[in-house]
Design a protein around this motif. Structure first.
Motif, mmCIF file in Angstrom:
data_model
loop_
_atom_site.group_PDB
_atom_site.id
_atom_site.type_symbol
_atom_site.label_atom_id
_atom_site.label_comp_id
_atom_site.label_asym_id
_atom_site.label_seq_id
_atom_site.Cartn_x
_atom_site.Cartn_y
_atom_site.Cartn_z
ATOM 1 N N TYR A 1 0.816 -1.216 0.000
ATOM 2 C CA TYR A 1 0.000 0.000 0.000
ATOM 3 C C TYR A 1 0.847 1.263 0.000
ATOM 4 O O TYR A 1 0.690 2.107 -0.865
ATOM 5 C CB TYR A 1 -1.020 0.013 1.145
ATOM 6 N N ASN A 2 1.754 1.419 0.938
ATOM 7 C CA ASN A 2 2.582 2.620 0.995
ATOM 8 C C ASN A 2 3.540 2.702 -0.191
ATOM 9 O O ASN A 2 3.780 3.778 -0.738
ATOM 10 C CB ASN A 2 3.371 2.670 2.301
ATOM 11 N N SER A 3 4.103 1.553 -0.573
ATOM 12 C CA SER A 3 5.057 1.596 -1.685
ATOM 13 C C SER A 3 4.367 1.916 -3.006
ATOM 14 O O SER A 3 5.002 2.430 -3.925
ATOM 15 C CB SER A 3 5.851 0.294 -1.776
ATOM 16 N N PHE A 4 3.071 1.655 -3.102
ATOM 17 C CA PHE A 4 2.353 2.030 -4.316
ATOM 18 C C PHE A 4 2.415 3.543 -4.492
ATOM 19 O O PHE A 4 2.632 4.046 -5.589
ATOM 20 C CB PHE A 4 0.890 1.588 -4.259
ATOM 21 N N ALA A 5 2.222 4.272 -3.403
ATOM 22 C CA ALA A 5 2.292 5.736 -3.445
ATOM 23 C C ALA A 5 3.701 6.194 -3.813
ATOM 24 O O ALA A 5 3.866 7.130 -4.603
ATOM 25 C CB ALA A 5 1.878 6.322 -2.104
ATOM 26 N N VAL A 6 4.699 5.535 -3.256
ATOM 27 C CA VAL A 6 6.091 5.888 -3.566
ATOM 28 C C VAL A 6 6.356 5.733 -5.057
ATOM 29 O O VAL A 6 6.941 6.615 -5.689
ATOM 30 C CB VAL A 6 7.078 5.032 -2.735
ATOM 31 N N LEU B 1 7.932 8.790 4.181
ATOM 32 C CA LEU B 1 6.696 8.115 4.593
ATOM 33 C C LEU B 1 6.890 7.218 5.805
ATOM 34 O O LEU B 1 5.945 6.572 6.259
ATOM 35 C CB LEU B 1 6.121 7.306 3.427
ATOM 36 N N SER C 1 13.111 7.520 -4.828
ATOM 37 C CA SER C 1 12.368 6.467 -4.128
ATOM 38 C C SER C 1 12.864 6.306 -2.696
ATOM 39 O O SER C 1 12.057 6.149 -1.773
ATOM 40 C CB SER C 1 12.452 5.135 -4.886
ATOM 41 N N LEU D 1 4.211 5.757 -7.534
ATOM 42 C CA LEU D 1 3.496 6.784 -8.298
ATOM 43 C C LEU D 1 4.249 8.116 -8.259
ATOM 44 O O LEU D 1 4.384 8.801 -9.284
ATOM 45 C CB LEU D 1 2.081 6.962 -7.760
ATOM 46 N N LEU D 2 4.762 8.480 -7.088
ATOM 47 C CA LEU D 2 5.558 9.707 -6.968
ATOM 48 C C LEU D 2 6.826 9.606 -7.815
ATOM 49 O O LEU D 2 7.215 10.571 -8.485
ATOM 50 C CB LEU D 2 5.917 9.968 -5.506
#
Length: 141
Positions: free
Chosen positions: A62-67, A103, A96, A69-70
């Motif tokens: 979940y958190n790495s998905f946001a990373v 985060l 990354s 995308l950024l």
């Protein structure tokens, strides 16, 4: 990307819970190392960018998905501004590690992201020389 993701998920599945993060990180780094320096191709492989992203996408659910995308946004902006795909790839992987740290990712995952960025930069050393000389191919708009 699937090669990195598969190896990471396999390591996570077989690792004992108390050592899972460490085993995942070491396995992930080994997969990228093996991609860049494959024995059967006389240690001449790819640059490790896609394999690294496959790993980083799944390392911290979940958190790495946001990373990622950024990082995709960073990649696009750098590629658009400089027109160097290799530079965008390297700097987005550096980002990354920063995004994981921002985060609050486990230290081992932030360290993995930083290590993968350094490994990918090393794999791009010839591209870096060509950029300095002005002979690196640019993306055509």
């Amino acid at each position: 990307m699937l090669k990195g993701a598969f190896a990471l998920l396999l390591a996570a599945h077989i690792a004992p819970a108390e050592d899972q993060q460490l085993i995942m990180a070491v396995s992930a780094f080994a997969v990228v190392l093996g991609h860049i320096f494959p024995v059967w191709l006389k240690f001449k492989g790819g640059k490790g960018v896609a394999t690294s992203y496959g790993i980083l996408f799944f390392i911290w659910p979940y958190n790495s998905f946001a990373v990622i995308l950024l990082c995709g946004a960073v990649w696009y902006v750098i590629r658009y501004v400089t027109r160097y795909v290799s530079l965008a790839s390297m700097l987005s992987l550096v980002a990354s590690a920063l995004f994981f740290a921002m985060l609050g990712a486990p230290g081992i995952f932030t360290g993995l992201a930083a290590g993968l960025a350094l490994l990918v930069i090393f794999a791009h050393r010839e591209n870096i020389v060509r950029m300095i000389k002005g002979t690196e191919n640019k993306f055509k708009r």
